[in-house]
Motif scaffolding. Structure first.
Motif, PDB file in Angstrom:
ATOM      1  N   ILE A   5       0.855  -1.109   0.035  1.00 51.71           N
ATOM      2  CA  ILE A   5       0.007   0.050  -0.133  1.00 51.71           C
ATOM      3  C   ILE A   5       0.933   1.217  -0.060  1.00 51.71           C
ATOM      4  O   ILE A   5       1.810   1.347   0.834  1.00 51.71           O
ATOM      5  CB  ILE A   5      -0.967  -0.021   1.140  1.00 51.71           C
ATOM      6  N   GLU A   6       0.752   2.042  -0.755  1.00 54.77           N
ATOM      7  CA  GLU A   6       1.612   3.172  -1.176  1.00 54.77           C
ATOM      8  C   GLU A   6       0.970   4.517  -0.842  1.00 54.77           C
ATOM      9  O   GLU A   6      -0.369   4.740  -0.804  1.00 54.77           O
ATOM     10  CB  GLU A   6       1.968   3.477  -2.651  1.00 54.77           C
ATOM     11  N   GLY A   7       1.512   5.433  -0.140  1.00 50.99           N
ATOM     12  CA  GLY A   7       1.017   6.880   0.316  1.00 50.99           C
ATOM     13  C   GLY A   7       1.128   7.799  -0.657  1.00 50.99           C
ATOM     14  O   GLY A   7       1.669   7.389  -1.877  1.00 50.99           O
ATOM     15  N   ALA A   8       0.299   8.870  -0.537  1.00 50.31           N
ATOM     16  CA  ALA A   8       0.293   9.814  -1.524  1.00 50.31           C
ATOM     17  C   ALA A   8       1.522  10.642  -1.551  1.00 50.31           C
ATOM     18  O   ALA A   8       2.503  10.714  -0.687  1.00 50.31           O
ATOM     19  CB  ALA A   8      -0.828  10.795  -1.009  1.00 50.31           C
ATOM     20  N   ASP A   9       1.783  11.266  -2.709  1.00 47.19           N
ATOM     21  CA  ASP A   9       2.963  11.974  -2.780  1.00 47.19           C
ATOM     22  C   ASP A   9       2.939  13.277  -2.113  1.00 47.19           C
ATOM     23  O   ASP A   9       1.994  14.147  -2.363  1.00 47.19           O
ATOM     24  CB  ASP A   9       3.201  12.262  -4.291  1.00 47.19           C
ATOM     25  N   ARG A  10       3.715  13.434  -1.168  1.00 47.22           N
ATOM     26  CA  ARG A  10       3.676  14.788  -0.214  1.00 47.22           C
ATOM     27  C   ARG A  10       3.806  16.105  -1.142  1.00 47.22           C
ATOM     28  O   ARG A  10       3.703  17.091  -0.388  1.00 47.22           O
ATOM     29  CB  ARG A  10       4.604  14.606   0.945  1.00 47.22           C
ATOM     30  N   THR A  11       4.564  16.063  -2.348  1.00 46.94           N
ATOM     31  CA  THR A  11       4.742  17.166  -2.987  1.00 46.94           C
ATOM     32  C   THR A  11       3.538  17.469  -4.141  1.00 46.94           C
ATOM     33  O   THR A  11       3.526  18.675  -4.880  1.00 46.94           O
ATOM     34  CB  THR A  11       6.040  17.121  -3.757  1.00 46.94           C
ATOM     35  N   GLN A  12       2.676  16.711  -4.082  1.00 39.53           N
ATOM     36  CA  GLN A  12       1.607  16.845  -5.085  1.00 39.53           C
ATOM     37  C   GLN A  12       0.619  17.788  -4.565  1.00 39.53           C
ATOM     38  O   GLN A  12      -0.004  17.862  -3.264  1.00 39.53           O
ATOM     39  CB  GLN A  12       0.808  15.277  -5.199  1.00 39.53           C
ATOM     40  N   VAL A  13       0.314  18.633  -5.480  1.00 41.81           N
ATOM     41  CA  VAL A  13      -0.507  19.816  -4.809  1.00 41.81           C
ATOM     42  C   VAL A  13      -2.044  19.341  -5.437  1.00 41.81           C
ATOM     43  O   VAL A  13      -2.411  18.861  -6.352  1.00 41.81           O
ATOM     44  CB  VAL A  13      -0.202  21.174  -5.951  1.00 41.81           C
ATOM     45  N   SER A  14      -2.821  19.543  -4.612  1.00 46.44           N
ATOM     46  CA  SER A  14      -4.388  19.221  -4.710  1.00 46.44           C
ATOM     47  C   SER A  14      -5.049  20.276  -4.869  1.00 46.44           C
ATOM     48  O   SER A  14      -5.159  21.080  -4.303  1.00 46.44           O
ATOM     49  CB  SER A  14      -4.876  18.376  -3.227  1.00 46.44           C
ATOM     50  N   LEU A  15      -6.110  20.072  -6.047  1.00 44.30           N
ATOM     51  CA  LEU A  15      -6.495  21.053  -6.656  1.00 44.30           C
ATOM     52  C   LEU A  15      -8.084  21.219  -5.716  1.00 44.30           C
ATOM     53  O   LEU A  15      -8.423  22.611  -5.540  1.00 44.30           O
ATOM     54  CB  LEU A  15      -7.386  20.964  -7.919  1.00 44.30           C
ATOM     55  N   LEU A  16      -8.392  20.133  -5.051  1.00 48.31           N
ATOM     56  CA  LEU A  16      -9.432  20.351  -4.094  1.00 48.31           C
ATOM     57  C   LEU A  16      -8.969  19.828  -2.701  1.00 48.31           C
ATOM     58  O   LEU A  16      -9.026  18.723  -2.483  1.00 48.31           O
ATOM     59  CB  LEU A  16     -10.639  19.229  -4.644  1.00 48.31           C
ATOM     60  N   PRO A  17      -8.553  21.007  -1.887  1.00 51.89           N
ATOM     61  CA  PRO A  17      -8.022  20.496  -0.480  1.00 51.89           C
ATOM     62  C   PRO A  17      -8.914  19.649   0.125  1.00 51.89           C
ATOM     63  O   PRO A  17     -10.397  19.940   0.320  1.00 51.89           O
ATOM     64  CB  PRO A  17      -7.754  21.773   0.186  1.00 51.89           C
ATOM     65  N   ASP A  18      -8.700  18.781   1.094  1.00 51.17           N
ATOM     66  CA  ASP A  18      -9.507  18.065   2.026  1.00 51.17           C
ATOM     67  C   ASP A  18     -10.058  19.086   2.932  1.00 51.17           C
ATOM     68  O   ASP A  18      -9.453  19.775   3.709  1.00 51.17           O
ATOM     69  CB  ASP A  18      -8.551  16.841   2.618  1.00 51.17           C
ATOM     70  N   CYS A  19     -11.248  18.781   3.621  1.00 46.62           N
ATOM     71  CA  CYS A  19     -11.790  19.672   4.607  1.00 46.62           C
ATOM     72  C   CYS A  19     -11.256  19.030   5.809  1.00 46.62           C
ATOM     73  O   CYS A  19     -11.303  17.703   5.969  1.00 46.62           O
ATOM     74  CB  CYS A  19     -13.561  19.396   4.635  1.00 46.62           C
ATOM     75  N   VAL A  20     -11.196  19.783   6.822  1.00 51.31           N
ATOM     76  CA  VAL A  20     -10.465  19.280   8.232  1.00 51.31           C
ATOM     77  C   VAL A  20     -11.650  18.563   8.926  1.00 51.31           C
ATOM     78  O   VAL A  20     -11.292  17.261   9.358  1.00 51.31           O
ATOM     79  CB  VAL A  20     -10.130  20.560   9.033  1.00 51.31           C
ATOM     80  N   ASP A  21     -12.942  18.566   8.527  1.00 56.28           N
ATOM     81  CA  ASP A  21     -14.043  18.018   9.365  1.00 56.28           C
ATOM     82  C   ASP A  21     -13.835  16.399   8.780  1.00 56.28           C
ATOM     83  O   ASP A  21     -14.505  15.427   9.245  1.00 56.28           O
ATOM     84  CB  ASP A  21     -15.312  18.413   9.080  1.00 56.28           C
ATOM     85  N   ASP A  22     -13.458  16.029   7.295  1.00 54.51           N
ATOM     86  CA  ASP A  22     -13.272  14.856   7.100  1.00 54.51           C
ATOM     87  C   ASP A  22     -12.574  13.964   7.798  1.00 54.51           C
ATOM     88  O   ASP A  22     -12.412  12.699   7.472  1.00 54.51           O
ATOM     89  CB  ASP A  22     -12.928  14.775   5.362  1.00 54.51           C
ATOM     90  N   TYR A  23     -11.618  14.465   8.407  1.00 50.62           N
ATOM     91  CA  TYR A  23     -10.573  13.779   9.362  1.00 50.62           C
ATOM     92  C   TYR A  23     -10.995  13.247  10.569  1.00 50.62           C
ATOM     93  O   TYR A  23     -10.557  12.587  11.197  1.00 50.62           O
ATOM     94  CB  TYR A  23      -9.443  14.496   9.658  1.00 50.62           C
ATOM     95  N   ILE A  24     -12.252  13.839  11.144  1.00 46.99           N
ATOM     96  CA  ILE A  24     -12.790  13.675  12.029  1.00 46.99           C
ATOM     97  C   ILE A  24     -14.223  12.823  12.033  1.00 46.99           C
ATOM     98  O   ILE A  24     -15.008  13.315  11.434  1.00 46.99           O
ATOM     99  CB  ILE A  24     -13.070  15.222  13.005  1.00 46.99           C
ATOM    100  N   SER A  25     -13.966  11.620  12.470  1.00 46.74           N
ATOM    101  CA  SER A  25     -15.452  10.749  12.265  1.00 46.74           C
ATOM    102  C   SER A  25     -16.274  11.231  13.352  1.00 46.74           C
ATOM    103  O   SER A  25     -16.075  11.784  14.072  1.00 46.74           O
ATOM    104  CB  SER A  25     -14.868   9.411  12.668  1.00 46.74           C
ATOM    105  N   GLU A  26     -17.289  10.938  13.025  1.00 48.95           N
ATOM    106  CA  GLU A  26     -18.771  10.921  13.695  1.00 48.95           C
ATOM    107  C   GLU A  26     -18.588  10.282  15.195  1.00 48.95           C
ATOM    108  O   GLU A  26     -19.424  10.913  16.178  1.00 48.95           O
ATOM    109  CB  GLU A  26     -19.922  10.507  13.123  1.00 48.95           C
ATOM    110  N   GLU A  27     -17.643   9.491  15.403  1.00 50.54           N
ATOM    111  CA  GLU A  27     -17.855   8.612  16.807  1.00 50.54           C
ATOM    112  C   GLU A  27     -16.488   9.289  17.663  1.00 50.54           C
ATOM    113  O   GLU A  27     -16.187   8.742  18.538  1.00 50.54           O
ATOM    114  CB  GLU A  27     -17.400   7.267  16.583  1.00 50.54           C
TER     115      GLU A  27
END
Length: 476
Positions: A5-27
């Motif tokens: 399993i490979e991780g994402a390239d840390r130098t890759q620019v994301s056109l649509l940044p992740d929302c911080v809320d996506d990292y926090i589960s409902e539980e």
């Protein structure tokens, strides 16, 4: 690397940044922290800066700093410097604070300046638990445990420690003086060097003796003849591991869900004066008309048990066994049976020990009984070394007799006490690690303990109800 399993390239620019809320589960527990703090009226609780100033630099809202502290104590991060680092790198704290990153001084000052308000927040959560009917059993266990203060043992002085320290300094001075006499017999140049070094040590010891005398004056002026230099409220007290300089933390724990319903920090090393105070606080917290409290032998004190009974509280405290007669192989007071109808005792020989007079002993009204048959009794050697065996009885001893009868009917009371109240102390000390309190003086240490208790109760309720149900209650 194929087939991994490979991780994402840390130098890759994301056109649509992740929302911080996506990292926090409902539980995630941080959602419970936010929901709990947001439903508090921080202005009514007395938090400073709850109202913004019209001029000057804007301040952090108290809710932001309170969330940081609750999160920190819930995750065993109590230091303000460590909380500063966590706010800069921890995605959960970034979500909780809206990516605000206060410095450690701001975080530390919030705990220092809002002690009373933080303690009110802890009580508010207990009221929430009471509203959820989590204290339905009306049975609590009370206990105390010693926690180390920031004060080092060498910076704490009692009468015995002061005497021992002064003796050590005087012995060192005499030893150096003898060494100077020996140096006189050496070569002149060597003798001068040795005597110079020894004189410096003697002067330093004399200066230390002057400091000790100044501390002794301060110590003798203290009510308990004790002084601590780093934390003035910390006191030397005994625990299972020996002696520590610290505080005695008292808690009352609900027997059904093991929630801490009341707590208090004291610098009295003994528990025997804490029973009625903690029992009343527990009764008020659970809002019960009647309450049963269980405590160990260290809490047995006649006046405290009487105060509990008068307050509508049923105490269960075993009596301390400290009979000199029993230790010497003679009859103990337990061998004499009290006959309430006749106000007399029946001795092991079958004789009647009748009431003689009432006196004050240790500030308590005490009745005295003895039998006229004592001088002629064949069992007198097994009973007393005097002519008569005098039996003492407190005026309100009926309260103690009734409590002992309840204990006899409930032999598992002490087992219930152990499994109820000792686990929370173990958990709190495990969360703290092998360290002392981070704050000084009794009010600030009380605030620190309130944060520990709030975090403990919060985690317990999340385990009992579940995060989803708790969020629903807090958001309702």
């Amino acid at each position: 690397m194929k087939r991994f399993i490979e991780g994402a390239d840390r130098t890759q620019v994301s056109l649509l940044p992740d929302c911080v809320d996506d990292y926090i589960s409902e539980e995630n527990p941080v959602r419970v922290i936010e929901a709990f703090v947001d439903q508090l009226d921080l202005r009514e609780m007395g938090f400073e800066s709850a109202e913004p100033q019209a001029t000057g630099r804007p301040a952090y809202h108290p809710s932001v700093l309170l969330k940081i502290y609750i999160y920190g104590y819930l995750n065993r991060v109590q230091s303000s410097r460590r909380l500063e680092h966590e706010a800069q790198r921890n995605i959960e704290l970034m979500w909780l604070t809206g990516r605000l990153m206060p410095d450690f001084k701001t975080i530390a000052n919030f705990r220092k300046d809002n002690g009373k308000a933080i303690r009110r927040v802890c009580r508010q959560f207990i009221m929430l638990c009471r509203g959820l009917n989590l204290f339905s059993q009306a049975l609590v266990a009370i206990d105390g445990s010693k926690f180390k203060a920031v004060n080092n043992r060498d910076k704490n002085f009692t009468t015995a420690k002061m005497k021992r320290r002064m003796e050590q300094v005087n012995e060192s001075i005499e030893r150096y003086l003898r060494a100077m006499d020996t140096a006189d017999r050496a070569e002149p140049e060597v003798a001068a060097l040795k005597k110079g070094r020894l004189q410096e040590k003697i002067d330093a010891l004399k200066q230390q003796m002057e400091q000790l005398r100044a501390i002794e004056t301060q110590m003798n002026a203290s009510p308990d003849k004790q002084v601590s230099l780093t934390d003035p409220d910390a006191r030397s007290m005994m625990n299972r591991e020996g002696g520590i300089v610290g505080y005695n933390v008292q808690v009352a724990v609900d027997a059904e869900h093991h929630l801490i319903v009341a707590h208090e920090v004291t610098n009295d090393g003994l528990d025997r004066d804490q029973l009625s105070n903690m029992a009343r606080k527990a009764k008020e917290a659970v809002s019960a008309s009647e309450l049963t409290v269980v405590a160990d032998r260290g809490y047995f004190k006649s006046e405290e048990i009487l105060q509990c009974t008068r307050s509508g509280i049923t105490p269960l405290v075993p009596k301390s066994m400290t009979s000199n007669s029993h230790a010497a192989g003679r009859f103990d007071k337990q061998d004499f049976i009290y006959v309430a109808s006749d106000n007399e005792y029946r001795c092991p020989a079958g004789q009647r020990a009748i009431y003689r007079y009432t006196s004050m002993e240790d500030g308590l009204p005490t009745d005295t009984y003895w039998s006229s048959a004592c001088p002629r009794c064949a069992m007198r050697a097994q009973c007393t070394t005097g002519e008569y065996r005098r039996i003492k009885r407190w005026k309100h001893a009926a309260v103690l007799d009734a409590m002992q009868e309840r204990l006899d009917r409930k032999p598992d009371s002490m087992r219930v006490r152990r499994r109820t109240v000792e686990h929370p102390f173990g958990t709190l000390k495990f969360w703290m690690g092998a360290v002392h309190f981070l704050t000084k003086t009794l009010p600030r240490v009380s605030t620190e303990v309130s944060l520990h208790v709030l975090a403990y109760n919060l985690k317990r309720v999340m385990q009992i109800l579940g995060i989803e149900e708790m969020l629903g209650i807090l958001r309702a």
